[in-house]
Motif scaffolding. Structure first.
Motif, PDB file in Angstrom:
ATOM      1  N   THR A 199       0.757  -1.209  -0.087  1.00  0.00           N
ATOM      2  CA  THR A 199      -0.005   0.168  -0.722  1.00  0.00           C
ATOM      3  C   THR A 199       0.878   1.327   0.126  1.00  0.00           C
ATOM      4  N   GLY A 200       0.681   1.980   0.150  1.00  0.00           N
ATOM      5  CA  GLY A 200       1.613   3.241  -0.212  1.00  0.00           C
ATOM      6  C   GLY A 200       1.330   3.896   0.962  1.00  0.00           C
ATOM      7  N   ALA A 201       0.731   4.106   2.009  1.00  0.00           N
ATOM      8  CA  ALA A 201       1.327   4.077   3.297  1.00  0.00           C
ATOM      9  C   ALA A 201       2.245   3.277   4.126  1.00  0.00           C
ATOM     10  N   ASP A 241       6.536  12.337  -2.833  1.00  0.00           N
ATOM     11  CA  ASP A 241       5.272  11.301  -2.089  1.00  0.00           C
ATOM     12  C   ASP A 241       4.278  11.584  -3.586  1.00  0.00           C
ATOM     13  N   VAL A 286       5.536   5.123   1.554  1.00  0.00           N
ATOM     14  CA  VAL A 286       5.814   5.937   3.244  1.00  0.00           C
ATOM     15  C   VAL A 286       6.411   5.780   4.016  1.00  0.00           C
ATOM     16  N   PHE A 309      -1.557  14.824   2.485  1.00  0.00           N
ATOM     17  CA  PHE A 309      -2.326  13.482   2.933  1.00  0.00           C
ATOM     18  C   PHE A 309      -0.962  12.210   2.468  1.00  0.00           C
ATOM     19  N   HIS A 310      -0.756  11.231   3.134  1.00  0.00           N
ATOM     20  CA  HIS A 310       0.172  10.411   3.019  1.00  0.00           C
ATOM     21  C   HIS A 310       0.452   8.830   3.321  1.00  0.00           C
ATOM     22  N   GLY A 311      -1.087   8.748   4.213  1.00  0.00           N
ATOM     23  CA  GLY A 311      -1.650   7.817   4.297  1.00  0.00           C
ATOM     24  C   GLY A 311      -2.110   8.413   6.078  1.00  0.00           C
ATOM     25  N   ILE A 337       2.160   8.524  -5.358  1.00  0.00           N
ATOM     26  CA  ILE A 337       1.786   7.767  -4.758  1.00  0.00           C
ATOM     27  C   ILE A 337       0.105   8.460  -5.867  1.00  0.00           C
ATOM     28  N   GLN A 338      -0.375   9.327  -5.769  1.00  0.00           N
ATOM     29  CA  GLN A 338      -1.216  10.218  -6.802  1.00  0.00           C
ATOM     30  C   GLN A 338      -0.827  10.451  -7.914  1.00  0.00           C
ATOM     31  N   GLU A 394       4.058  15.967  -1.506  1.00  0.00           N
ATOM     32  CA  GLU A 394       3.611  15.757  -2.586  1.00  0.00           C
ATOM     33  C   GLU A 394       3.701  16.413  -3.437  1.00  0.00           C
ATOM     34  N   LYS A 431      -0.812   3.636  -5.927  1.00  0.00           N
ATOM     35  CA  LYS A 431      -2.346   3.576  -6.565  1.00  0.00           C
ATOM     36  C   LYS A 431      -1.832   3.100  -7.850  1.00  0.00           C
TER      37      LYS A 431
HETATM   38  C1  PLP Z   1      -3.032   7.533  -1.210  1.00  0.00           C
HETATM   39  C2  PLP Z   1      -2.110   8.224  -1.053  1.00  0.00           C
HETATM   40  C3  PLP Z   1      -1.390   7.251   0.269  1.00  0.00           C
HETATM   41  C4  PLP Z   1      -1.630   6.998   0.457  1.00  0.00           C
HETATM   42  O1  PLP Z   1      -1.913   5.443  -0.708  1.00  0.00           O
HETATM   43  P1  PLP Z   1      -2.817   4.231   0.425  1.00  0.00           P
HETATM   44  O2  PLP Z   1      -2.499   3.211  -0.476  1.00  0.00           O
HETATM   45  O3  PLP Z   1      -3.794   4.779   0.958  1.00  0.00           O
HETATM   46  O4  PLP Z   1      -1.926   3.459   1.701  1.00  0.00           O
HETATM   47  C5  PLP Z   1      -0.501   8.224   0.402  1.00  0.00           C
HETATM   48  N1  PLP Z   1       0.158   9.718  -0.412  1.00  0.00           N
HETATM   49  C6  PLP Z   1      -0.906   9.915  -1.532  1.00  0.00           C
HETATM   50  C7  PLP Z   1      -0.118  11.103  -1.974  1.00  0.00           C
HETATM   51  C8  PLP Z   1      -2.019   9.315  -1.726  1.00  0.00           C
HETATM   52  O5  PLP Z   1      -2.807   9.803  -2.281  1.00  0.00           O
END
Ligand code: PLP
Length: 400
Positions: free
Chosen positions: A101-103, A222, A106, A137-139, A224-225, A189, A251
């Motif tokens: 997962t993203g979290a 970060d 991170v 937002f990092h999780g 992830i998004q 981000e 993601k």
């Molecule tokens: C969604 C997101 C996360 C967390 O990802 P998960 O898979 O939900 O744990 C971390 N950082 C950013 C920028 C995100 O958008």
């Protein structure tokens, strides 16, 4: 559309879904349990950038599932190295550590940054600091929500780990003044997603890179998004030709099928991890490696970044021409766009519910903002159809 919401009897109430039950997806579309079709402009928070059930990625998943699914990193596997090599080549990084997962990616970045500070920067034990931005937002892990400035994310979950502080997003000089000899990293981000699709001033990331170099601080992005084509480039930091020291992806890396995440870094930073320091039972398992590699291949071969750049510009231009009494501001880059709704006129959730009735799936985020982040395989015709629905909702909803 249905109001059954049967999941709520057994499911924890940690989400408040729109009143629809989705049963099927294909490309940019999904269908509910009554056969109604919707254009997906949410893409599962950008996890479905390749579109739903992309045939090539489904095939990669099926083929690998029939061969070897899970084995753990107690052994070598044939698919991991090609996947991570591709990830490094496409992002300009040197090493990658697979998580799910993203979290988790991170958390991996935070651990790497702290260890680097002790090993290379000479920070005294347990004194390392990591700086993040307001509205980040990092999780959702304890350490990560400890960095958050959104009250609800933290409320009731303390105490939180020490060693974190926040600065305003978009203000480079605030970052430089927050640096101390104990600062290990800035985690940021490049465009804030959950915080409301917040785009910083031009040149911001470039300035941060220079400040990090000047003070021997790691820059960790970060993405992830924002990564993997969402903003019209492979990475959002490519818009300013910035190469971070550490990078998180997730993601869309799972091709819309699996949770797959990575922490990528320079060799020097990644080498702080030695055998037994860190790990994950599923991180880099054969199924994830096969899906992740194919997700990269499809992204490249179908030129999804280019599509996001072209169609994102078109979508944004058309939204800016809308002249609706509901629109406070349009923000975004590529197919990562937020429509901030005037709070005096409506709540963004009402707009999302009206869009749902018009056949468009989306969801709101912070700052009363409706998020538009469709799969990157979306076509111009689909965008133009969506624009018609959006125009209707934003102009007639006052009377409705
Ligand atoms: C969604 C997101 C996360 C967390 O990802 P998960 O898979 O939900 O744990 C971390 N950082 C950013 C920028 C995100 O958008």
């Amino acid at each position: 559309m249905t109001d059954k919401l049967h999941e709520l009897h057994y499911c924890a109430h940690n989400y408040d879904p729109l009143p629809v039950t989705i049963v099927k997806g294909e490309g940019s579309y999904v269908w509910d349990d009554e056969g109604t079709r919707y254009l997906d402009m949410m893409s599962a928070y950008s996890a479905v950038s390749h579109g739903h059930c992309h045939p090539r990625i489904v095939k990669a998943l099926r083929d690998q599932a029939a061969k070897l699914g899970v084995i753990s990193r107690a052994y070598n596997t044939e698919g991991l190295e090609p996947f991570l090599k591709k990830a490094c080549q496409l992002t300009g990084m040197e090493r990658a550590l697979p998580m799910n997962t993203g979290a988790e990616a991170v958390e991996t970045a935070l651990k790497a940054a702290r260890k680097w500070a002790y090993k290379f920067k000479g920070v005294e034990p347990d004194k390392a600091e990591i700086i993040s931005c307001e509205n980040n937002f990092h999780g959702r892990t304890i350490a990560i929500v400890g960095m958050s400035t959104v009250e609800q994310y933290k409320d009731g979950f303390g105490p939180f780990p020490l060693g974190f502080k926040t600065i305003p997003f978009g203000d480079a000089s605030a970052f430089e003044s927050a640096i101390t000899p104990n600062t290990a990293a800035l985690l940021i981000e490049p465009i804030q997603g959950e915080g409301g699709i917040n785009v910083p001033p031009k040149g911001y990331l470039h300035l941060l890179r220079a400040m990090c170099d000047r003070h021997d601080v790691l820059l960790i992005c970060d993405e992830i998004q924002t990564g993997l084509g969402r903003t019209g480039k492979m990475l959002a930091c490519n818009h300013e030709d910035v190469r971070p020291d550490g990078l998180t992806l997730g993601k869309a890396l799972g091709g819309g099928l699996l949770p797959v995440s990575l922490f990528l870094a320079s060799k020097k930073l990644m080498d702080v991890f030695t055998s037994g320091d860190h790990g994950s039972t599923f991180g880099g398992y054969p199924l994830a490696s096969a899906v992740g590699l194919e997700a990269f291949n499809v992204l490249e071969e179908e030129k999804l970044s280019e599509n996001a750049a072209t169609l994102g510009q078109h979508l944004k231009n058309q939204l800016e021409n809308l002249n609706s009494p509901f629109i406070e501001e349009i923000r975004g880059v590529g197919l990562f766009i937020g429509i901030e709704i005037k709070s005096s006129e409506a709540h963004a959730r009402e707009v999302c519910e009206k869009l749902l009735k018009k056949g468009i799936l989306t969801m709101y985020t912070n700052r009363n903002t409706v998020r538009l982040a469709p799969p990157l395989v979306i076509t111009k015709e689909e965008i133009d159809w969506a624009l018609e629905q959006i125009a209707m909702v934003l102009e007639v909803s006052r009377a409705a």
